[in-house]
Structure formats: structure tokens, C-alpha cells
Design a protein around this motif. Structure first.
Motif, PDB file in Angstrom:
ATOM      1  N   ARG A  59      14.607  -4.853  36.271  1.00 10.96           N
ATOM      2  CA  ARG A  59      15.837  -5.204  35.580  1.00 10.96           C
ATOM      3  C   ARG A  59      16.789  -5.883  36.565  1.00 10.96           C
ATOM      4  O   ARG A  59      16.894  -5.487  37.713  1.00 10.96           O
ATOM      5  N   GLY A  60      17.483  -6.917  36.113  1.00  7.50           N
ATOM      6  CA  GLY A  60      18.454  -7.613  36.945  1.00  7.50           C
ATOM      7  C   GLY A  60      18.352  -9.114  36.811  1.00  7.50           C
ATOM      8  O   GLY A  60      17.612  -9.643  35.987  1.00  7.50           O
ATOM      9  N   VAL A  61      19.118  -9.811  37.633  1.00  7.38           N
ATOM     10  CA  VAL A  61      19.102 -11.276  37.669  1.00  7.38           C
ATOM     11  C   VAL A  61      18.308 -11.683  38.898  1.00  7.38           C
ATOM     12  O   VAL A  61      18.535 -11.168  39.996  1.00  7.38           O
ATOM     13  N   HIS A  62      17.370 -12.611  38.718  1.00  3.71           N
ATOM     14  CA  HIS A  62      16.474 -13.025  39.793  1.00  3.71           C
ATOM     15  C   HIS A  62      16.422 -14.545  39.877  1.00  3.71           C
ATOM     16  O   HIS A  62      16.695 -15.237  38.904  1.00  3.71           O
ATOM     17  N   ARG A  63      16.051 -15.033  41.040  1.00  5.93           N
ATOM     18  CA  ARG A  63      15.802 -16.471  41.247  1.00  5.93           C
ATOM     19  C   ARG A  63      14.387 -16.623  41.779  1.00  5.93           C
ATOM     20  O   ARG A  63      13.991 -15.937  42.728  1.00  5.93           O
ATOM     21  N   LEU A  64      13.626 -17.519  41.155  1.00  2.00           N
ATOM     22  CA  LEU A  64      12.298 -17.844  41.659  1.00  2.00           C
ATOM     23  C   LEU A  64      12.453 -18.754  42.871  1.00  2.00           C
ATOM     24  O   LEU A  64      13.539 -19.296  43.121  1.00  2.00           O
ATOM     25  N   SER A  65      11.386 -18.956  43.604  1.00  2.05           N
ATOM     26  CA  SER A  65      11.464 -19.761  44.828  1.00  2.05           C
ATOM     27  C   SER A  65      11.905 -21.197  44.565  1.00  2.05           C
ATOM     28  O   SER A  65      12.478 -21.835  45.437  1.00  2.05           O
ATOM     29  N   ASN A  66      11.677 -21.709  43.343  1.00  2.00           N
ATOM     30  CA  ASN A  66      12.106 -23.072  43.016  1.00  2.00           C
ATOM     31  C   ASN A  66      13.540 -23.102  42.463  1.00  2.00           C
ATOM     32  O   ASN A  66      14.009 -24.141  42.013  1.00  2.00           O
ATOM     33  N   GLY A  67      14.225 -21.950  42.461  1.00  2.00           N
ATOM     34  CA  GLY A  67      15.605 -21.889  41.995  1.00  2.00           C
ATOM     35  C   GLY A  67      15.774 -21.500  40.540  1.00  2.00           C
ATOM     36  O   GLY A  67      16.893 -21.312  40.075  1.00  2.00           O
ATOM     37  N   THR A  68      14.679 -21.383  39.792  1.00  2.00           N
ATOM     38  CA  THR A  68      14.762 -21.009  38.382  1.00  2.00           C
ATOM     39  C   THR A  68      15.359 -19.616  38.247  1.00  2.00           C
ATOM     40  O   THR A  68      14.936 -18.680  38.913  1.00  2.00           O
ATOM     41  N   ALA A 158      14.361 -22.875  30.971  1.00  2.00           N
ATOM     42  CA  ALA A 158      13.208 -23.646  30.537  1.00  2.00           C
ATOM     43  C   ALA A 158      12.749 -24.570  31.660  1.00  2.00           C
ATOM     44  O   ALA A 158      13.567 -25.091  32.420  1.00  2.00           O
ATOM     45  N   GLY A 159      11.449 -24.721  31.786  1.00  2.00           N
ATOM     46  CA  GLY A 159      10.896 -25.603  32.801  1.00  2.00           C
ATOM     47  C   GLY A 159       9.511 -25.161  33.208  1.00  2.00           C
ATOM     48  O   GLY A 159       8.836 -24.436  32.483  1.00  2.00           O
ATOM     49  N   ASN A 160       9.105 -25.587  34.387  1.00  2.00           N
ATOM     50  CA  ASN A 160       7.802 -25.172  34.900  1.00  2.00           C
ATOM     51  C   ASN A 160       7.876 -25.052  36.409  1.00  2.00           C
ATOM     52  O   ASN A 160       8.813 -25.524  37.043  1.00  2.00           O
ATOM     53  N   GLY A 161       6.882 -24.407  36.968  1.00  2.00           N
ATOM     54  CA  GLY A 161       6.859 -24.198  38.409  1.00  2.00           C
ATOM     55  C   GLY A 161       5.771 -23.231  38.796  1.00  2.00           C
ATOM     56  O   GLY A 161       4.814 -23.018  38.042  1.00  2.00           O
ATOM     57  N   ILE A 162       5.925 -22.642  39.951  1.00  2.00           N
ATOM     58  CA  ILE A 162       4.968 -21.658  40.458  1.00  2.00           C
ATOM     59  C   ILE A 162       5.736 -20.364  40.703  1.00  2.00           C
ATOM     60  O   ILE A 162       6.768 -20.353  41.356  1.00  2.00           O
ATOM     61  N   TRP A 163       5.199 -19.271  40.162  1.00  2.00           N
ATOM     62  CA  TRP A 163       5.810 -17.947  40.278  1.00  2.00           C
ATOM     63  C   TRP A 163       4.752 -17.015  40.837  1.00  2.00           C
ATOM     64  O   TRP A 163       3.746 -16.772  40.203  1.00  2.00           O
ATOM     65  N   SER A 164       4.975 -16.533  42.056  1.00  2.00           N
ATOM     66  CA  SER A 164       4.022 -15.647  42.738  1.00  2.00           C
ATOM     67  C   SER A 164       2.614 -16.240  42.745  1.00  2.00           C
ATOM     68  O   SER A 164       1.630 -15.565  42.486  1.00  2.00           O
ATOM     69  N   GLY A 165       2.534 -17.528  42.999  1.00  2.00           N
ATOM     70  CA  GLY A 165       1.243 -18.196  43.108  1.00  2.00           C
ATOM     71  C   GLY A 165       0.631 -18.606  41.769  1.00  2.00           C
ATOM     72  O   GLY A 165      -0.447 -19.190  41.748  1.00  2.00           O
ATOM     73  N   MET A 166       1.304 -18.320  40.672  1.00  2.00           N
ATOM     74  CA  MET A 166       0.797 -18.656  39.345  1.00  2.00           C
ATOM     75  C   MET A 166       1.638 -19.792  38.738  1.00  2.00           C
ATOM     76  O   MET A 166       2.860 -19.740  38.797  1.00  2.00           O
ATOM     77  N   VAL A 167       0.972 -20.776  38.164  1.00  2.00           N
ATOM     78  CA  VAL A 167       1.670 -21.873  37.498  1.00  2.00           C
ATOM     79  C   VAL A 167       2.226 -21.354  36.163  1.00  2.00           C
ATOM     80  O   VAL A 167       1.539 -20.628  35.451  1.00  2.00           O
ATOM     81  N   TYR A 168       3.473 -21.688  35.850  1.00  2.00           N
ATOM     82  CA  TYR A 168       4.052 -21.283  34.576  1.00  2.00           C
ATOM     83  C   TYR A 168       4.759 -22.461  33.937  1.00  2.00           C
ATOM     84  O   TYR A 168       5.124 -23.435  34.596  1.00  2.00           O
ATOM     85  N   GLU A 169       4.935 -22.374  32.623  1.00  2.00           N
ATOM     86  CA  GLU A 169       5.716 -23.349  31.858  1.00  2.00           C
ATOM     87  C   GLU A 169       6.434 -22.578  30.755  1.00  2.00           C
ATOM     88  O   GLU A 169       5.830 -21.784  30.054  1.00  2.00           O
ATOM     89  N   THR A 170       7.748 -22.797  30.644  1.00  2.00           N
ATOM     90  CA  THR A 170       8.523 -22.128  29.599  1.00  2.00           C
ATOM     91  C   THR A 170       9.085 -23.139  28.637  1.00  2.00           C
ATOM     92  O   THR A 170       9.160 -24.303  28.903  1.00  2.00           O
TER      93      THR A 170
END
Length: 170
Positions: A59-68, A158-170
Motif C-alpha cells: 500500500r502507498g504511492v510508488h514510482r517505477l524506475s522509468n518514473g511511472t 497509462a503507458g508502457n515500460g519495464i517493471w522488475s524486469g517484466m514488460v508492461y503496458e497499461t
């Protein structure tokens, strides 16, 4: 191990022919229970092995490595919508701060109330850059609001990127 875990379980496979609802209960820092249930006009037991994808987030507010930016939280609500409901209602969840544009929102019920219906899911009535309107959705035959349940939600830009080594798209 998590301090305040929120579980998201989506996309059960379709090995069985009957509709299912994915339910989560007994969420703890290092474990949770997950099961599938069917509507009451069936046997409410899904006697077929299915696979379910799940994600556990703190729970909380987080930032992925690409800033998402993503926000994960919970709300306890009895707000209920349904085809035959006489007084449908929704729960407004305000995000901690504005998203630059409307985020993608996922939600998952985290509890199984003793007096609640086993076949239950969430419904998103609206989403904006500042909030989401959520509700519980029961079977069509129900006309009364559901008892309170805890609902987990995740709002992510919304967007796409890599999260913990996994490609994602929202």
C-alpha cells in the motif's frame, strides 16, 4: 514479506465453462487465500482447475524506475450496484494527488464478509485524474446492498515500460 499488502488477482483461465469470481481472503504480511466461486444458480464450487494471475503490492504511492507513478490503497465499502438494485450506490476514492491524465485502475476485493454473497466482484463507474468511483457488484437477482467489504485498488499512469524486469503496458 509485506507491511500492508494489497492483492490483485485477475484473468482466470477458461478451462471450466461456468462463470467464476476470484475471491481473496485472510490477507497477511506473508500469505493470503485465493479461491474461485460460481453464481448461486450453479453449485458455487468451481470443480475445475484454473490458473489465476496475481500481483501483490505494498500500500502507498510508488514510482517505477522509468518514473511511472502508481498508487495502491484500500477502501472499506458497502456501495453496491446491480441490475435489479433499487438504490445503487458507489464509493468515491480520492487519489493522494492528481495524475497528469486519467490513470488505469485495477481493483480487487480483499475480504469475504461472513454475511456477504460469495459471488461478488468490483465495478468501476468512473475514473478521473483525481479519483475513481467503485462499487461491489453482486449477482443480478440481488436487490439489497451487499455488506461491507475491503476493496484494494491500484491506479497507474497509462503507458508502457519495464517493471522488475517484466514488460508492461497499461
Amino acid at each position: 514479506q509485506y507491511n500492508q499488502p494489497v492483492i490483485f488477482a485477475q484473468s482466470a483461465t477458461a478451462v471450466g465453462l461456468d462463470p467464476v469470481s476470484i475471491r481473496i481472503r485472510n490477507v497477511q504480511s506473508n500469505q493470503f487465500e485465493i479461491y474461485l466461486t460460481e453464481p448461486s444458480n450453479l453449485n458455487q464450487m468451481h470443480n475445475t482447475t484454473e490458473s489465476v494471475t496475481y500481483l501483490v503490492l505494498e500500500r502507498g504511492v510508488h514510482r517505477l524506475s522509468n518514473g511511472t507513478r502508481l498508487e495502491v490503497g484500500v477502501v472499506t465499502t458497502s456501495a453496491t450496484v446491480g441490475k435489479n438494485m433499487t438504490n445503487s450506490s458507489s464509493e468515491l476514492v480520492d487519489f493522494s494527488s492528481l495524475f497528469s491524465k486519467t490513470p488505469v485502475v485495477l481493483s480487487q476485493i480483499q475480504t469475504v464478509a461472513t454475511d456477504g454473497a460469495p459471488y461478488l466482484q468490483t465495478r468501476h463507474l468512473s475514473v478521473s485524474s483525481s479519483s475513481a468511483s467503485l462499487a461491489l457488484e453482486q449477482e443480478e437477482a440481488n436487490t439489497e446492498p451487499h455488506v461491507a467489504e475491503t476493496v484494494g485498488y491500484m491506479a497507474i499512469e497509462a503507458g508502457n515500460g519495464i517493471w522488475s524486469g517484466m514488460v508492461y503496458e497499461t
